[in-house]
Write a protein that holds these residues in place. Structure first.
Motif, PDB file in Angstrom:
ATOM      1  N   ASP A 257       0.825  -1.209   0.000  1.00  0.00           N
ATOM      2  CA  ASP A 257       0.000   0.000   0.000  1.00  0.00           C
ATOM      3  C   ASP A 257       0.861   1.262   0.000  1.00  0.00           C
ATOM      4  N   GLN A 258       1.906   1.290   0.813  1.00  0.00           N
ATOM      5  CA  GLN A 258       2.773   2.462   0.897  1.00  0.00           C
ATOM      6  C   GLN A 258       3.514   2.707  -0.420  1.00  0.00           C
ATOM      7  N   VAL A 259       4.058   1.641  -1.011  1.00  0.00           N
ATOM      8  CA  VAL A 259       4.794   1.783  -2.262  1.00  0.00           C
ATOM      9  C   VAL A 259       3.845   2.204  -3.387  1.00  0.00           C
ATOM     10  N   LEU A 260       2.689   1.576  -3.457  1.00  0.00           N
ATOM     11  CA  LEU A 260       1.714   1.924  -4.493  1.00  0.00           C
ATOM     12  C   LEU A 260       1.230   3.361  -4.321  1.00  0.00           C
ATOM     13  N   ASP A 261       0.979   3.780  -3.086  1.00  0.00           N
ATOM     14  CA  ASP A 261       0.576   5.169  -2.832  1.00  0.00           C
ATOM     15  C   ASP A 261       1.646   6.148  -3.301  1.00  0.00           C
ATOM     16  N   ALA A 262       2.918   5.850  -3.005  1.00  0.00           N
ATOM     17  CA  ALA A 262       4.023   6.726  -3.419  1.00  0.00           C
ATOM     18  C   ALA A 262       4.110   6.804  -4.942  1.00  0.00           C
ATOM     19  N   ALA A 263       4.012   5.664  -5.612  1.00  0.00           N
ATOM     20  CA  ALA A 263       4.106   5.626  -7.073  1.00  0.00           C
ATOM     21  C   ALA A 263       2.943   6.385  -7.710  1.00  0.00           C
ATOM     22  N   GLN A 264       1.744   6.168  -7.215  1.00  0.00           N
ATOM     23  CA  GLN A 264       0.579   6.823  -7.802  1.00  0.00           C
ATOM     24  C   GLN A 264       0.552   8.319  -7.504  1.00  0.00           C
ATOM     25  N   ALA A 265       1.063   8.732  -6.356  1.00  0.00           N
ATOM     26  CA  ALA A 265       1.127  10.162  -6.039  1.00  0.00           C
ATOM     27  C   ALA A 265       2.138  10.866  -6.947  1.00  0.00           C
ATOM     28  N   ALA A 266       3.246  10.219  -7.228  1.00  0.00           N
ATOM     29  CA  ALA A 266       4.286  10.816  -8.069  1.00  0.00           C
ATOM     30  C   ALA A 266       3.913  10.787  -9.552  1.00  0.00           C
TER      31      ALA A 266
ATOM     32  N   GLY B  57      -2.454   8.874 -12.644  1.00  0.00           N
ATOM     33  CA  GLY B  57      -3.032   8.378 -13.881  1.00  0.00           C
ATOM     34  C   GLY B  57      -2.239   7.285 -14.574  1.00  0.00           C
ATOM     35  N   VAL B  58      -1.033   6.997 -14.081  1.00  0.00           N
ATOM     36  CA  VAL B  58      -0.219   5.944 -14.677  1.00  0.00           C
ATOM     37  C   VAL B  58      -0.664   4.597 -14.107  1.00  0.00           C
ATOM     38  N   GLU B  59      -0.739   3.606 -14.972  1.00  0.00           N
ATOM     39  CA  GLU B  59      -1.085   2.253 -14.537  1.00  0.00           C
ATOM     40  C   GLU B  59       0.171   1.546 -14.049  1.00  0.00           C
ATOM     41  N   PHE B  60       0.050   0.863 -12.910  1.00  0.00           N
ATOM     42  CA  PHE B  60       1.180   0.147 -12.321  1.00  0.00           C
ATOM     43  C   PHE B  60       0.865  -1.323 -12.150  1.00  0.00           C
ATOM     44  N   GLY B  61       1.913  -2.138 -12.131  1.00  0.00           N
ATOM     45  CA  GLY B  61       1.832  -3.550 -11.803  1.00  0.00           C
ATOM     46  C   GLY B  61       2.656  -3.802 -10.554  1.00  0.00           C
ATOM     47  N   ILE B  62       2.332  -4.852  -9.828  1.00  0.00           N
ATOM     48  CA  ILE B  62       2.999  -5.196  -8.574  1.00  0.00           C
ATOM     49  C   ILE B  62       3.710  -6.532  -8.759  1.00  0.00           C
ATOM     50  N   THR B  63       4.965  -6.614  -8.330  1.00  0.00           N
ATOM     51  CA  THR B  63       5.720  -7.870  -8.390  1.00  0.00           C
ATOM     52  C   THR B  63       6.132  -8.252  -6.978  1.00  0.00           C
ATOM     53  N   LEU B  64       5.815  -9.484  -6.610  1.00  0.00           N
ATOM     54  CA  LEU B  64       6.142 -10.032  -5.291  1.00  0.00           C
ATOM     55  C   LEU B  64       6.596 -11.475  -5.445  1.00  0.00           C
ATOM     56  N   SER B  65       7.283 -11.983  -4.418  1.00  0.00           N
ATOM     57  CA  SER B  65       7.535 -13.422  -4.391  1.00  0.00           C
ATOM     58  C   SER B  65       6.188 -14.127  -4.261  1.00  0.00           C
TER      59      SER B  65
END
Length: 126
Positions: A11-20, A23-31
Motif C-alpha cells: 500500500d505504501q509503495v503503491l501510494d508513493a508511485a501513484q502520487a508521483a 493516472g499511470v497504470e502500475f503492476g505489482i511484483t512479489l515473491s
C-alpha cells in the motif's frame, strides 16, 4: 524485520508511485510467498483494447493492479522486495514513470534497488 507487513508495504509503495505519477497504470511484483499474504480484490483486471472492446486479464488483482507472482525455491532478493512498476505502453505518462522498490526488511521505499541487491553489469570483454 521492522514489523511492516506485506500488505502495508505494498500500500505504501503503491501510494508513493501513484502520487508521483497520477493516472499511470502500475503492476505489482512479489515473491509467490508474499503474494499469498496480499489481499486479492479480484481475479480479473478489466481493460479496453485498442478498438474499445472490454476484456480482462486473469490473475491476482489488488487495487486495480495485476500482481506478478515470482516463485523462488531458495532465499532470493525477491523474497523481501515489493516492486511497483509502470505498465509501459499504456500512456505517454507511463513511459516517463519509474519503478518503486519497497524493502520488507527495513520498510524503506526507493526508486533504486537496495545496495545489497544491485549487481554490476558484466565486464566488457574488449
Amino acid at each position: 524485520m521492522n514489523g511492516v507487513t506485506v500488505q502495508q508495504l505494498v500500500d505504501q509503495v503503491l501510494d508513493a508511485a501513484q502520487a508521483a505519477h497520477p493516472g499511470v497504470e502500475f503492476g505489482i511484483t512479489l515473491s509467490l510467498a508474499n503474494a499469498l499474504l496480499l489481499q486479492k480484490d479480484s481475479d480479473k483486471l478489466w481493460r479496453k483494447d485498442a478498438d474499445g472492446r472490454q476484456g480482462y486479464y486473469s490473475g491476482h488483482v489488488y487495487r486495480d493492479c495485476l500482481v506478478d507472482e515470482i516463485p523462488s525455491e531458495e532465499p532470493a532478493p525477491i523474497d523481501f522486495l515489493v516492486i511497483v512498476s509502470p505498465v509501459y505502453g499504456t500512456s505517454p505518462e507511463a513511459e516517463q514513470a519509474v519503478t518503486y522498490y519497497g524493502d520488507l526488511r527495513s520498510g524503506a521505499i526507493a526508486t533504486t534497488l537496495p545496495d545489497d541487491v544491485r549487481t554490476e553489469p558484466p565486464a566488457d570483454p574488449a
